[in-house]
Design a protein around this motif. Structure first.
Motif, short mmCIF file in Angstrom:
data_model
loop_
_atom_site.label_atom_id
_atom_site.label_comp_id
_atom_site.label_asym_id
_atom_site.label_seq_id
_atom_site.Cartn_x
_atom_site.Cartn_y
_atom_site.Cartn_z
N ILE A 78 49.11 44.13 46.42
CA ILE A 78 48.46 42.32 46.46
C ILE A 78 47.14 42.63 48.19
O ILE A 78 46.28 41.80 47.45
CB ILE A 78 50.08 41.90 47.95
N GLY A 79 47.68 43.18 48.87
CA GLY A 79 46.09 43.43 49.52
C GLY A 79 45.32 44.16 49.22
O GLY A 79 43.42 42.82 48.70
N LEU A 80 45.51 45.14 47.99
CA LEU A 80 43.80 45.64 47.53
C LEU A 80 43.57 44.54 46.46
O LEU A 80 42.30 43.99 46.24
CB LEU A 80 44.59 47.03 46.88
N ALA A 81 44.34 43.74 45.59
CA ALA A 81 44.40 42.86 44.51
C ALA A 81 43.89 41.71 45.20
O ALA A 81 42.46 40.76 44.61
CB ALA A 81 45.72 42.40 43.84
N ALA A 82 43.93 41.31 46.09
CA ALA A 82 42.65 40.32 46.87
C ALA A 82 41.66 40.11 47.36
O ALA A 82 41.09 39.19 46.95
CB ALA A 82 44.51 39.63 47.96
N LEU A 83 41.08 41.53 48.18
CA LEU A 83 40.21 41.96 47.64
C LEU A 83 39.48 42.00 46.65
O LEU A 83 38.28 41.65 46.61
CB LEU A 83 40.46 43.58 48.98
N LEU A 84 39.97 42.68 45.99
CA LEU A 84 39.49 42.93 44.65
C LEU A 84 39.29 41.57 44.10
O LEU A 84 38.00 41.18 43.66
CB LEU A 84 40.16 43.69 43.70
#
Length: 310
Positions: A78-84
């Protein structure tokens, strides 16, 4: 040491003091990434501290499975998807965009910048080593190079773009604040790479129009004899005086600029005389020949002429 640290707070060349639409978005991305990274670091450190100093009692297999799933799968995903998603939203989409308010041709050379503004009537207005922009206007830079790869970057206004020999790259920037900023070459290009900077002046629209109109005019200075006799016109254009030179920067309105040698020296009489005497000592690798052998009177006459080119 404190002076060195405080020097980094100058907004002239800081991506964290945005003065353009793109720079604002990039600064927001930086802070978003920084805060996101800090949260991740705190969670990991908290888990590590808990594992070391927490109460040591057996945990069920169900607890372990949930801990691994949420801590090792769900949270990173979820964190990496939000940053992406946040980062991808900043990619420019020029499909179907309107024409820019201003077009500027930029040709990078070792170690300076050749500029040409496209007037409303299609006439190209040549200048060098100094960028002037109207506030609130969308400006399209057409970037190329004559020798090696350079990179055009005005940190306070937006991201950078490479200038590549044989290719034209387009970069759009929209300045939002009046002021004086600093642009640089962001790709190592040779011995004087660090001395390939340029001031950027963002004006009100009316002031920019006045500046551009003045740049269209030929030179009005007198006393060009020493300049012509020394052969300066073989490399430099001064409209109304010498039109054939194309190797070096256009000097028609040289005295209206802030610096000598692409931001290397402040434009003063003493610095200009030093530049004519020993350009390669001041800026290694520059192709400007030395005029140290000229009689002082002739060199002074050239300096006088150049300083009249407002």
């Amino acid at each position: 040491m404190p002076a060195i640290v405080l020097a980094a707070c100058s907004p002239e060349q800081s991506a964290l003091h945005p003065a353009g639409v793109d720079a604002t978005e990039l600064a927001n991305l930086f802070w978003f990434m920084t805060i996101g990274g800090a949260v991740v670091w705190c969670v990991i450190m908290g888990a590590a501290i808990y594992a070391v100093v927490g109460k040591r009692r057996p945990r069920s297999e169900r607890f372990a499975d949930r801990f691994v799933f949420f801590g090792g799968v769900a949270f990173p995903t979820i964190g990496l998807a939000a940053l992406l998603v946040f980062g991808l939203a900043l990619l420019p989409d020029w499909r179907g965009t309107d024409a820019p308010d201003l077009r500027v041709s930029v040709v990078a050379e070792q170690f300076w910048w050749r500029l040409a503004y496209e007037g409303e009537d299609g006439v190209r207005i040549a200048t060098a080593n100094e960028v002037h922009l109207p506030v609130g206007a969308t400006v399209e830079f057409a970037l190329t190079s004559t020798d090696v790869i350079h990179s055009f970057w005005i940190p306070a206004l937006g991201g950078k773009m490479d200038a590549i020999p044989g290719r034209t790259n387009l970069l759009r920037l929209t300045p939002t604040k009046q002021g004086i900023y600093r642009g640089v070459c962001a790709e190592f290009c040779g011995t004087s790479h660090a001395l390939m900077a340029f001031p950027v002046m963002v004006h009100e629209a009316a002031d920019f129009a006045t500046w551009l109109a003045a740049q269209r005019q030929p030179a009005t200075a007198s006393g060009a004899d020493a300049f012509v006799a020394a052969g300066c016109g073989a490399c430099h254009v001064v409209r109304g005086v010498s039109e054939a030179g194309s190797v070096g920067p256009d000097l028609t309105h040289f005295a209206s600029r802030r610096s000598i040698g692409a931001g290397t020296l402040e434009l003063t009489r003493a610095n200009l005389d030093d530049w004519l005497i020993a350009p390669t000592h001041i800026k290694p690798g520059v192709r400007m020949p030395s005029f140290a052998t000229l009689p002082d009177a002739e060199r002074t006459a050239i300096v006088d002429f150049l300083l009249e080119l407002k």
